[in-house]
Design an enzyme around this catalytic site. Sequence first.
Site: not given
Ligand code: NAP
Length: 527
Positions: A269, A308
């Site tokens: 997602e 999102c």
């Molecule tokens: P993110 O930086 O991509 O991180 C998402 C999750 O992935 C976090 O728990 C992060 O952990 C983890 N992560 C990062 N690198 C990883 C790796 N190499 N291996 C495993 N896990 C890893 O996103 P975010 O900043 O938290 O969220 C914002 C983004 O999410 C926006 O772009 C938004 O559009 C999107 N979003 C989408 C939805 C949907 O349902 N489609 C819903 C909400 C948000 P850490 O935080 O510890 O780095």
Amino acid sequence: MQRAATVAIVFAPMISLQSYVQGRWITGTGDPKTLHDPATEAVLGDVRPGGVDFAATLAHARDVGGPALRALTFAQRGELLKALATKVHEHRDELIEIAGKNGGNTRGDAKFDLDGCSGTLAFYAQLGAGLAAQKHLPDGDGTQLGRTPRFWGQHIFVSRPGVALHINAFNFPAWGMGEKMACALLAGVPVIEKAGTPSAMLAFRLAQLIVDSKILPEGAFQFLPGSAVGLLDLLGPMDAVAFTGSSVTGALIRGNKNLVARNVRVNIEADSINPAVLGPDVESGGDTFEQFLGNLAIDMTQKAGQKCTAVRRILVPTDKVAEVQEALVERLRAVRIGNPLDGDVRMGPLASSEQLRDVRAGMQRLQAVSDTILGGPAAIRDQGYFVGPTLLCAKQADAAVLHELEVFGPCATILPYDGAVATAVDLVNRGGGGLVASAYSDDRTFVESLVHGIAPWHGRIWLGSEKTMGQALGPGAVLPATIHGGPGRAGGGEELGGMRGLHPYMQRTAVQGDRAVVDRAFGRGQG
Ligand code: NAP
């Protein structure tokens, strides 16, 4: 049921968040990542990576949690979800305060997240109750496969004896965890919940409540507030990963060599440049116009635009651009910005200094191809990660950056168009795949053509009209009865959607043989 000791529930200032794995709480051993109050920049605590034996954590889920869950019927697992929903609701006020302190959430923002969490758990509890004592789910009707009806086939869904790894984004620490857990647990699969770091305090407190309540069998729920790097390399073919976050991280996860080699199920997602389309028939002042403006103002400011599903591109017929700008600016100016713990505040800060940096940089890139109608990246306060609601208007509606860059904050761009449905379809689909598109029109021909044109590129389409005024939450709300997800850059995934939400955690198997055996044991109404 055997239970290991848990720590007493404490939520003190300057807390070091712990993982809950293998029946105990563990503090990480690596370099701490500091957690802040984004309104004041005060340090609240930290998360430390390391210290968790991932192989043992997975084994605990597979060997202890999974069998305990699968010993229960769907209906009994539904009872567990109901108890979890009640637990979250009982602690609502305390959780709202944490969401305000560590997440920058206003009371309204926090309720949206927390009630979304308890509401989704309750929804799946009810679905479970409807499944009575079944242990498998018939999938559709049986069918004749041989020369006569004696040789019969029936598809069934059965729980997979694996573990569900849920990697959550920072913006919905409660709902994100709750909606994923609800589906996996009802399907009979134990979960490991990894929280997004910047807002992990709320997820941690929820984890404490879940563990301390002893509602779930041991091993069914484990929790990681810090890094999960390395865990993906240990997953196997019965496991599932459900990830929510940016498309960049999503692509990294999808490309993980072990996940690819072992065909581990992965649901992504990701982000989405969600469009809202104003139809050429809509006149200012009418219900459809007001609904359009009201939903835009909510989407741009709720959770400071960190949703999102928030609208990023606003398609407006050229002859209506001036009136939309004026009316929207009036609504956005009326939003009181400040510390979310102050009850009158309607928009808080962004969640972290990294978010503030990225949002400002993204606004500048959009400004290069747009006129700034309101706001912009300039600081609006001396302290905290604040940025004001920002409305832009594209100089060229087809400029690539407008359709490719997600600015994850209170920012949206008006895209003037000629009012033709073909132009709207072309501009909307330039987003490359989205979570939700919304359209506002009372012209059924326009709406039907638009839906046909954009449906392949979107997981959900939300239609506003005079008839729907005041009937439902806006397009930004994700409801458990319908799917959430979208193709292309939105990740290509699908969650929720009633019973569909269980499918990622279950195996669909075609059982073929003597109808008397197949139909009696596995047909509809059996189980
Ligand atoms: P993110 O930086 O991509 O991180 C998402 C999750 O992935 C976090 O728990 C992060 O952990 C983890 N992560 C990062 N690198 C990883 C790796 N190499 N291996 C495993 N896990 C890893 O996103 P975010 O900043 O938290 O969220 C914002 C983004 O999410 C926006 O772009 C938004 O559009 C999107 N979003 C989408 C939805 C949907 O349902 N489609 C819903 C909400 C948000 P850490 O935080 O510890 O780095």
